[in-house]
Design a protein around this motif. Sequence first.
Motif, mmCIF file in Angstrom:
data_model
loop_
_atom_site.group_PDB
_atom_site.id
_atom_site.type_symbol
_atom_site.label_atom_id
_atom_site.label_comp_id
_atom_site.label_asym_id
_atom_site.label_seq_id
_atom_site.Cartn_x
_atom_site.Cartn_y
_atom_site.Cartn_z
ATOM 1 N N LEU A 55 0.826 -1.205 0.000
ATOM 2 C CA LEU A 55 0.000 0.000 0.000
ATOM 3 C C LEU A 55 0.858 1.252 0.000
ATOM 4 O O LEU A 55 0.458 2.295 -0.507
ATOM 5 N N ASN A 56 2.040 1.136 0.587
ATOM 6 C CA ASN A 56 2.929 2.292 0.688
ATOM 7 C C ASN A 56 3.663 2.552 -0.620
ATOM 8 O O ASN A 56 4.065 1.613 -1.310
ATOM 9 N N VAL A 162 3.950 -5.445 4.277
ATOM 10 C CA VAL A 162 3.898 -4.325 5.224
ATOM 11 C C VAL A 162 5.184 -4.308 6.033
ATOM 12 O O VAL A 162 5.533 -5.304 6.666
ATOM 13 N N LYS A 167 5.253 0.518 9.059
ATOM 14 C CA LYS A 167 3.811 0.256 9.025
ATOM 15 C C LYS A 167 3.175 1.033 7.869
ATOM 16 O O LYS A 167 3.647 0.970 6.744
ATOM 17 N N PHE A 168 2.104 1.807 8.156
ATOM 18 C CA PHE A 168 1.440 2.594 7.105
ATOM 19 C C PHE A 168 1.728 4.088 7.263
ATOM 20 O O PHE A 168 0.977 4.935 6.779
ATOM 21 N N GLU A 171 -0.758 7.144 7.732
ATOM 22 C CA GLU A 171 -2.011 6.526 7.257
ATOM 23 C C GLU A 171 -2.828 7.421 6.326
ATOM 24 O O GLU A 171 -3.999 7.168 6.072
ATOM 25 N N CYS A 173 -3.269 9.063 2.386
ATOM 26 C CA CYS A 173 -2.928 8.758 0.999
ATOM 27 C C CYS A 173 -2.043 9.854 0.416
ATOM 28 O O CYS A 173 -2.018 10.984 0.911
ATOM 29 N N LEU A 179 0.446 6.295 1.391
ATOM 30 C CA LEU A 179 -0.451 5.256 0.884
ATOM 31 C C LEU A 179 -0.914 5.496 -0.553
ATOM 32 O O LEU A 179 -1.235 6.617 -0.935
ATOM 33 N N ILE A 183 -6.373 2.330 3.541
ATOM 34 C CA ILE A 183 -6.062 1.020 4.116
ATOM 35 C C ILE A 183 -7.242 0.059 3.966
ATOM 36 O O ILE A 183 -7.073 -1.084 3.534
ATOM 37 N N LYS A 184 -8.442 0.509 4.311
ATOM 38 C CA LYS A 184 -9.621 -0.370 4.252
ATOM 39 C C LYS A 184 -9.842 -0.882 2.837
ATOM 40 O O LYS A 184 -10.086 -2.071 2.616
ATOM 41 N N LEU A 187 -7.134 -3.444 1.819
ATOM 42 C CA LEU A 187 -7.213 -4.736 2.487
ATOM 43 C C LEU A 187 -8.396 -5.586 2.037
ATOM 44 O O LEU A 187 -8.423 -6.795 2.286
ATOM 45 N N LYS A 208 -5.917 -4.329 12.197
ATOM 46 C CA LYS A 208 -6.298 -3.864 10.858
ATOM 47 C C LYS A 208 -6.484 -5.011 9.863
ATOM 48 O O LYS A 208 -7.163 -4.878 8.857
#
Length: 330
Positions: A55-56, A162, A167-168, A171, A173, A179, A183-184, A187, A208
């Motif tokens: 995601l990152n 990850v 981590k993220f 959090e 974007c 991101l 995140i939601k 995932l 998460k």
Amino acid sequence: MIKTPKFWYKNDISSTIIALTLYPLSIIWIIISFVKKKFIKPYKSKLKVICVGNLNIGGTGKTPFSIYTYKILKKLGYEPIFLTRGYKGLEKGPVKIRPDHNFKDVGDEALLLSKVGPTVVSANRSLGAKFIEDLKDNYNVILMDDGLQNNKLEQDIKLLLVDKKLKFGNEFCFPSGPLREPIKQGLENTDAIVLTGNDIKFINFNNKFNHKPIFNSSIKIIKSSITKRTKILAFCALANPGKFFDTLKQNEYNLISKQSFPDHHQYTEKEINNLILNAKSQNLTLLTTEKDYVKIQDEKNEIKVLSIESGLDTKDEKNFKIFLEKKLNG
């Protein structure tokens, strides 16, 4: 590519202000991401497709874990082939990497992958999959290095990497944070989580991952042409250069000096010569990563390379094999 902004991974007041100031642009990014996912119909390949992504924005160890997954698939009796966009390369493809290709043609990551197994570069992943299907070789699994947010090719197995330390980030974007998508959303269709990075004893992701399979990977050094007493000037052009430097420290190498460049940076002759002069003036040995070494054309004999590999422990590897078999044969 620019260096990863430090405010993405900090929670101090100034970093928060910068992130919130940029947040309207993040909303636009999220909307564009949603529209792409909603209205682009992906191509369904005749072959199974596994994607190793994140995601990152930036490095979470995708290429080393893609190589590890390739080796696991071979052990299980599959015939995998890498598919990558060939970032920073001139070739848009689809084209299968040949021995005469260099990093300027196909990019540094693709060149690394091709040293392990057959690799196809294609900016358009669906065209790349169709190209692979037309090859006369008996490939049965396409292994994508990066591309979880790519909507042009349907993916049978999505592995989300990850970093245990980063981590993220904050959090948010892009550009408020690191991101590529919320995140939601990211995932929702992820099949398993792969944690990357070493020496993090306690990891709290605040539930998460919603009971998705989690595999805990680590990096180990497999080959080094220097001793741990050697005084080192380490350099690299990675999205997360700290990982390289931390690996050296954790393995008790004598890191005296370090220098980082933007991710995927193409070194000039002058930059390499300056690094050599700097190292010699301090009586240090130049050391870099395999990903950087493939981009250095001259004075290679003046630079040492650190070879690493990603992997799982015995228990996780066994579970990973079971997971892959179940998903591939489901």
